[in-house]
Write a protein that holds these residues in place. Structure first.
Motif, PDB file in Angstrom:
ATOM      1  N   GLU A  84       9.357 -31.370 -39.298  1.00 40.48           N
ATOM      2  CA  GLU A  84       9.471 -32.716 -39.993  1.00 40.48           C
ATOM      3  C   GLU A  84      10.676 -33.497 -39.802  1.00 40.48           C
ATOM      4  OE1 GLU A  84       7.718 -32.157 -43.983  1.00 40.48           O
ATOM      5  OE2 GLU A  84       5.731 -32.067 -43.059  1.00 40.48           O
ATOM      6  N   ILE A  85      11.827 -32.581 -40.194  1.00 39.52           N
ATOM      7  CA  ILE A  85      13.154 -33.271 -39.864  1.00 39.52           C
ATOM      8  C   ILE A  85      13.253 -34.088 -38.443  1.00 39.52           C
ATOM      9  CG2 ILE A  85      15.487 -33.129 -39.742  1.00 39.52           C
ATOM     10  CD1 ILE A  85      15.360 -31.010 -41.979  1.00 39.52           C
ATOM     11  N   LEU A  86      12.946 -33.363 -37.325  1.00 40.73           N
ATOM     12  CA  LEU A  86      12.788 -34.038 -36.116  1.00 40.73           C
ATOM     13  C   LEU A  86      11.922 -35.061 -36.027  1.00 40.73           C
ATOM     14  CD1 LEU A  86      12.902 -30.566 -33.950  1.00 40.73           C
ATOM     15  CD2 LEU A  86      14.647 -32.039 -34.196  1.00 40.73           C
ATOM     16  N   LYS A  87      10.867 -34.915 -36.575  1.00 39.81           N
ATOM     17  CA  LYS A  87       9.806 -36.205 -36.421  1.00 39.81           C
ATOM     18  C   LYS A  87      10.596 -37.440 -37.109  1.00 39.81           C
ATOM     19  CE  LYS A  87       5.827 -33.195 -35.964  1.00 39.81           C
ATOM     20  NZ  LYS A  87       4.648 -32.606 -36.822  1.00 39.81           N
ATOM     21  N   GLU A  88      11.182 -37.125 -38.103  1.00 38.61           N
ATOM     22  CA  GLU A  88      12.063 -38.251 -38.864  1.00 38.61           C
ATOM     23  C   GLU A  88      13.067 -38.697 -38.097  1.00 38.61           C
ATOM     24  OE1 GLU A  88      11.155 -40.122 -41.292  1.00 38.61           O
ATOM     25  OE2 GLU A  88       9.624 -38.833 -42.470  1.00 38.61           O
ATOM     26  N   LEU A  89      13.665 -37.857 -37.369  1.00 34.08           N
ATOM     27  CA  LEU A  89      14.764 -38.476 -36.485  1.00 34.08           C
ATOM     28  C   LEU A  89      14.561 -39.120 -35.413  1.00 34.08           C
ATOM     29  CD1 LEU A  89      17.150 -35.121 -36.318  1.00 34.08           C
ATOM     30  CD2 LEU A  89      17.337 -37.123 -38.301  1.00 34.08           C
ATOM     31  N   VAL A  90      13.299 -38.716 -34.844  1.00 30.10           N
ATOM     32  CA  VAL A  90      12.714 -39.325 -33.497  1.00 30.10           C
ATOM     33  C   VAL A  90      12.262 -40.893 -33.819  1.00 30.10           C
ATOM     34  CG1 VAL A  90      10.650 -39.268 -31.801  1.00 30.10           C
ATOM     35  CG2 VAL A  90      11.765 -37.327 -32.268  1.00 30.10           C
ATOM     36  N   SER A  91      11.451 -40.757 -35.204  1.00 29.57           N
ATOM     37  CA  SER A  91      11.216 -42.247 -35.608  1.00 29.57           C
ATOM     38  C   SER A  91      12.227 -43.261 -35.957  1.00 29.57           C
ATOM     39  CB  SER A  91      10.575 -42.139 -36.906  1.00 29.57           C
ATOM     40  OG  SER A  91      11.400 -41.928 -38.223  1.00 29.57           O
ATOM     41  N   VAL A  92      13.605 -42.573 -35.922  1.00 30.71           N
ATOM     42  CA  VAL A  92      14.856 -43.619 -36.048  1.00 30.71           C
ATOM     43  C   VAL A  92      15.370 -44.012 -34.588  1.00 30.71           C
ATOM     44  CG1 VAL A  92      17.292 -43.935 -36.850  1.00 30.71           C
ATOM     45  CG2 VAL A  92      15.342 -42.791 -38.352  1.00 30.71           C
ATOM     46  N   TRP A  93      15.535 -42.656 -34.003  1.00 32.18           N
ATOM     47  CA  TRP A  93      16.166 -42.837 -32.494  1.00 32.18           C
ATOM     48  C   TRP A  93      15.325 -42.861 -31.236  1.00 32.18           C
ATOM     49  CZ3 TRP A  93      21.045 -43.490 -31.292  1.00 32.18           C
ATOM     50  CH2 TRP A  93      22.145 -43.325 -32.331  1.00 32.18           C
ATOM     51  N   GLY A  94      14.167 -42.600 -31.395  1.00 31.71           N
ATOM     52  CA  GLY A  94      13.482 -42.194 -30.050  1.00 31.71           C
ATOM     53  C   GLY A  94      13.783 -40.893 -29.800  1.00 31.71           C
ATOM     54  N   SER A  95      12.502 -40.387 -28.927  1.00 26.72           N
ATOM     55  CA  SER A  95      12.719 -38.885 -28.693  1.00 26.72           C
ATOM     56  C   SER A  95      14.030 -38.473 -27.728  1.00 26.72           C
ATOM     57  CB  SER A  95      11.294 -38.387 -28.078  1.00 26.72           C
ATOM     58  OG  SER A  95      11.368 -38.946 -26.573  1.00 26.72           O
ATOM     59  N   LYS A  96      14.327 -38.981 -26.955  1.00 29.99           N
ATOM     60  CA  LYS A  96      15.373 -38.714 -25.988  1.00 29.99           C
ATOM     61  C   LYS A  96      16.629 -38.844 -26.544  1.00 29.99           C
ATOM     62  CE  LYS A  96      13.071 -37.204 -22.440  1.00 29.99           C
ATOM     63  NZ  LYS A  96      12.986 -35.527 -22.200  1.00 29.99           N
ATOM     64  N   ARG A  97      16.769 -39.402 -27.817  1.00 25.27           N
ATOM     65  CA  ARG A  97      18.130 -39.432 -28.230  1.00 25.27           C
ATOM     66  C   ARG A  97      18.375 -38.555 -29.484  1.00 25.27           C
ATOM     67  NH1 ARG A  97      21.987 -42.286 -25.623  1.00 25.27           N
ATOM     68  NH2 ARG A  97      21.009 -43.640 -24.060  1.00 25.27           N
ATOM     69  N   VAL A  98      17.266 -37.526 -29.757  1.00 27.10           N
ATOM     70  CA  VAL A  98      17.225 -36.478 -30.528  1.00 27.10           C
ATOM     71  C   VAL A  98      17.165 -34.923 -30.047  1.00 27.10           C
ATOM     72  CG1 VAL A  98      15.933 -35.513 -32.594  1.00 27.10           C
ATOM     73  CG2 VAL A  98      16.038 -37.925 -32.356  1.00 27.10           C
ATOM     74  N   ALA A  99      18.129 -34.278 -30.389  1.00 26.39           N
ATOM     75  CA  ALA A  99      18.083 -32.907 -29.794  1.00 26.39           C
ATOM     76  C   ALA A  99      18.278 -31.832 -31.281  1.00 26.39           C
ATOM     77  CB  ALA A  99      19.408 -32.700 -29.009  1.00 26.39           C
ATOM     78  N   VAL A 100      18.078 -30.626 -30.728  1.00 25.58           N
ATOM     79  CA  VAL A 100      18.108 -29.494 -31.791  1.00 25.58           C
ATOM     80  C   VAL A 100      18.830 -28.251 -30.936  1.00 25.58           C
ATOM     81  CG1 VAL A 100      15.938 -28.584 -30.967  1.00 25.58           C
ATOM     82  CG2 VAL A 100      16.810 -28.010 -33.314  1.00 25.58           C
ATOM     83  N   ARG A 101      19.541 -27.644 -32.159  1.00 25.50           N
ATOM     84  CA  ARG A 101      20.428 -26.618 -31.785  1.00 25.50           C
ATOM     85  C   ARG A 101      19.835 -25.307 -32.519  1.00 25.50           C
ATOM     86  NH1 ARG A 101      25.858 -25.227 -30.124  1.00 25.50           N
ATOM     87  NH2 ARG A 101      26.808 -23.643 -31.053  1.00 25.50           N
ATOM     88  N   LEU A 102      19.360 -24.024 -31.737  1.00 25.00           N
ATOM     89  CA  LEU A 102      18.847 -23.056 -32.364  1.00 25.00           C
ATOM     90  C   LEU A 102      19.658 -21.756 -31.867  1.00 25.00           C
ATOM     91  CD1 LEU A 102      15.259 -23.976 -31.409  1.00 25.00           C
ATOM     92  CD2 LEU A 102      16.088 -23.868 -33.725  1.00 25.00           C
ATOM     93  N   SER A 103      19.759 -20.937 -32.932  1.00 21.95           N
ATOM     94  CA  SER A 103      20.268 -19.321 -32.569  1.00 21.95           C
ATOM     95  C   SER A 103      19.368 -18.310 -32.652  1.00 21.95           C
ATOM     96  CB  SER A 103      21.798 -19.254 -33.173  1.00 21.95           C
ATOM     97  OG  SER A 103      21.358 -19.428 -34.670  1.00 21.95           O
ATOM     98  N   PRO A 104      18.436 -18.135 -31.956  1.00 23.17           N
ATOM     99  CA  PRO A 104      17.469 -17.351 -32.352  1.00 23.17           C
ATOM    100  C   PRO A 104      17.799 -15.867 -32.411  1.00 23.17           C
ATOM    101  CG  PRO A 104      16.803 -18.485 -30.087  1.00 23.17           C
ATOM    102  CD  PRO A 104      18.298 -18.865 -30.606  1.00 23.17           C
ATOM    103  N   CYS A 105      18.902 -15.487 -32.062  1.00 25.79           N
ATOM    104  CA  CYS A 105      19.315 -13.972 -32.126  1.00 25.79           C
ATOM    105  C   CYS A 105      19.913 -13.746 -33.689  1.00 25.79           C
ATOM    106  CB  CYS A 105      20.563 -13.565 -31.346  1.00 25.79           C
ATOM    107  SG  CYS A 105      19.754 -13.367 -29.738  1.00 25.79           S
ATOM    108  N   GLY A 106      19.997 -14.823 -34.639  1.00 25.91           N
ATOM    109  CA  GLY A 106      20.579 -14.823 -35.975  1.00 25.91           C
ATOM    110  C   GLY A 106      21.757 -13.948 -36.016  1.00 25.91           C
ATOM    111  N   GLY A 107      21.852 -13.251 -36.938  1.00 29.91           N
ATOM    112  CA  GLY A 107      23.158 -12.289 -37.317  1.00 29.91           C
ATOM    113  C   GLY A 107      24.079 -13.284 -38.417  1.00 29.91           C
ATOM    114  N   TYR A 108      24.288 -14.271 -37.836  1.00 29.09           N
ATOM    115  CA  TYR A 108      25.497 -15.174 -38.793  1.00 29.09           C
ATOM    116  C   TYR A 108      24.691 -15.553 -40.204  1.00 29.09           C
ATOM    117  CZ  TYR A 108      29.555 -18.060 -39.313  1.00 29.09           C
ATOM    118  OH  TYR A 108      30.880 -18.583 -39.915  1.00 29.09           O
ATOM    119  N   ASN A 109      25.460 -15.306 -41.239  1.00 31.78           N
ATOM    120  CA  ASN A 109      25.051 -15.661 -42.533  1.00 31.78           C
ATOM    121  C   ASN A 109      23.811 -15.001 -42.803  1.00 31.78           C
ATOM    122  OD1 ASN A 109      27.276 -17.740 -43.374  1.00 31.78           O
ATOM    123  ND2 ASN A 109      26.218 -19.156 -42.080  1.00 31.78           N
ATOM    124  N   ASP A 110      23.600 -14.062 -42.697  1.00 32.70           N
ATOM    125  CA  ASP A 110      22.435 -12.982 -42.979  1.00 32.70           C
ATOM    126  C   ASP A 110      21.287 -13.495 -42.453  1.00 32.70           C
ATOM    127  OD1 ASP A 110      21.441 -10.739 -44.354  1.00 32.70           O
ATOM    128  OD2 ASP A 110      21.569 -11.655 -46.234  1.00 32.70           O
TER     129      ASP A 110
END
Length: 361
Positions: free
Chosen positions: A193-219
Motif C-alpha cells: 500500500e505504501i508503494l501504491k501511494e508513492l506511485v500515485s505521487v511519482w509515477g511507477s518508474k520513479r519509485v523503487a523498493v529495497r529488500l533484504s530477504p535473508c534477514g538477520g539484522y534487527n532480529d
C-alpha cells in the motif's frame, strides 16, 4: 550508490554543508544514480542520531541544495524513505522530541540491539502496536510529496534490514489479527500500500523498493520456506507496479548477528530465489559486490544494475576508478562510518566522510 547511513546531519536532522559536499563529491565521481542515506519520514521512529529527515520545510529546502548540486554534476538522486519502527528507542533524541511512543506492527520487542549514543546497552524496548497503519502510510505519501518538492528524481522505499516495512512483512514481528497480519497477503499489505501511494505521487518508474530477504539484522528472519514464499509474493506484487527498480540485498555476514548463540539470518541465494519473480522492473543487486563480480552478473544478464555501498565511503570517485582500472586503496576507519555525534566539532565531522581523496586520472 546505495543508501549509506552516515549520521552527519548535525546538530539537527536538517542536511548541512558537509552533506552537500559529500553527495556532490560522489556525483562528480560518476555515481549515475545515488540513493540517499535513510531519510526519516517523521520525527517519531528514529534510532539514529543526526539522520536527516524530510518531514518539514527546512529539510526540504536543505535537500534542494543537494539535489541541485547532484544534477549540476550530471547525476540522479533518489530519496530513501525510512521509518525504524520497533528498533527505535524512547531515549533517542528525535524520538524523545516527537513525544510519541516507539511503534511496531505488534507489541513484540526485537532481541539484541545496542545504541551508540545511549549509555550502557539498553537493548530494544517493547513497542506500541500501530493502531491504524493507514496513518503511517499517509506519512510516507507526504514524504514522497516533500521529496518531489526537494528536487529528487524519485524515491526508494526502505523495506529492508528489520525496519518498519520489513517488520510488517515478517511473521516473527507481526502477530496482528487484522488485515495487516496473519497470511502472507496480509503481512505484505502494508508495504504494498505504501508503494501504491508513492506511485500515485511519482509515477511507477520513479519509485523503487529495497529488500533484504535473508534477514538477520534487527532480529529478522522466518523459517526458510515461509521466508521464500513471503518474499516471492511481495516481490511479484511489487513488480506488477512496474517500478523503477527492485533492489535485493543478498546475504551479508556482517548483517547476521548471533542471537541466543545462533546466527539469525535465513541464508539463501536471493538471485536464484527471486529473479524469476521480476519481469517488469529492473533488478538491482547490493551486498558485498566487487566490480569484477558485477561485470560478470551484468554480462550474464542476471542483474540489471550493480549497487555498491561501502566502496563509495572511501572512494568518492568509485565509478571513475572502476572505469579506468584504478585500485581501491582507501584505508577505512569503521569508527567514522556513523559520524561522531553533535558533541564533535563541526570540522571533525568531515573525518572519514568528505576527506577521502579522489584518484588522479
Amino acid at each position: 550508490m546505495s543508501a549509506l547511513t552516515r549520521s552527519r546531519s548535525v546538530p539537527t536532522n536538517i542536511p548541512n554543508d558537509i552533506n552537500l559536499e559529500y553527495y556532490t563529491q560522489r556525483a562528480r565521481g560518476g555515481a549515475g544514480l545515488i540513493t540517499t542515506e535513510g531519510t526519516m519520514i517523521c520525527q517519531q521512529g528514529t534510532e539514529w542520531q543526526n539522520a536527516p529527515g524530510i518531514w518539514n520545510q527546512d529539510q526540504i529546502d536543505a535537500w534542494k541544495r543537494i539535489t541541485d548540486a547532484v544534477h549540476a554534476e550530471g547525476g540522479l538522486i533518489f530519496s530513501q524513505l525510512w521509518h525504524l519502527g520497533r528498533v527505535s528507542h524512547p531515549d533517542a533524541p528525535e524520538q524523545k522530541a516527537s513525544g510519541m511512543p516507539v511503534y511496531g506492527p505488534s507489541s513484540i520487542a526485537a532481541r539484541g540491539g545496542k545504541f551508540r549514543f545511549l549509555p550502557g546497552q539498553p537493548g530494544y524496548v517493547t513497542p506500541v502496536a500501530v493502531d491504524d497503519p493507514r496513518v503511517i502510510i499517509d506519512l510516507y505519501r507526504q514524504a514522497a510529496i516533500n521529496a518531489k518538492e526537494a528536487g529528487f528524481d524519485g524515491v526508494e522505499l526502505h523495506a529492508a534490514n528489520g525496519y518498519l516495512v520489513h517488520q510488517f512483512l515478517d511473521s516473527t514481528s507481526n502477530k496482528r489479527t487484522d488485515a495487516y497480519g496473519g497470511s502472507i497477503e496480509n503481512r505484505a499489505r502494508f508495504g504494498l500500500e505504501i508503494l501504491k501511494e508513492l506511485v500515485s505521487v511519482w509515477g511507477s518508474k520513479r519509485v523503487a523498493v529495497r529488500l533484504s530477504p535473508c534477514g538477520g539484522y534487527n532480529d529478522m528472519g522466518m523459517p526458510l520456506q515461509e521466508n521464500i514464499d513471503t518474499f516471492q509474493y511481495f516481490i511479484s506484487q511489487a513488480d506488477d507496479l512496474d517500478l523503477g527498480y527492485i533492489c535485493l540485498v543478498r546475504y551479508i555476514p556482517a548483517f547476521d548477528p548471533k542471537i541466543d548463540g545462533q546466527p539469525r539470518a535465513t541464508k539463501h541465494d536471493v538471485l536464484k530465489s527471486y529473479r524469476p519473480c521480476i519481469k517488469k522492473s529492473p533488478l538491482f543487486l547490493n551486498g558485498g559486490l566487487t566490480p569484477d563480480e558485477a561485470d560478470q552478473l551484468l554480462a550474464a544478464k542476471e542483474i540489471d544494475a550493480a549497487v555498491f555501498g561501502v566502496l563509495w565511503i572511501g572512494h568518492p570517485d568509485l565509478a571513475k576508478r572502476i572505469e579506468h582500472g584504478i585500485p581501491m586503496d582507501a584505508k577505512l576507519d569503521p569508527k567514522t562510518f556513523y559520524g561522531g555525534g553533535p558533541q564533535m566539532p563541526y570540522e571533525e565531522q568531515k573525518k572519514g566522510y568528505t576527506d577521502y581523496p579522489a584518484a588522479r586520472l
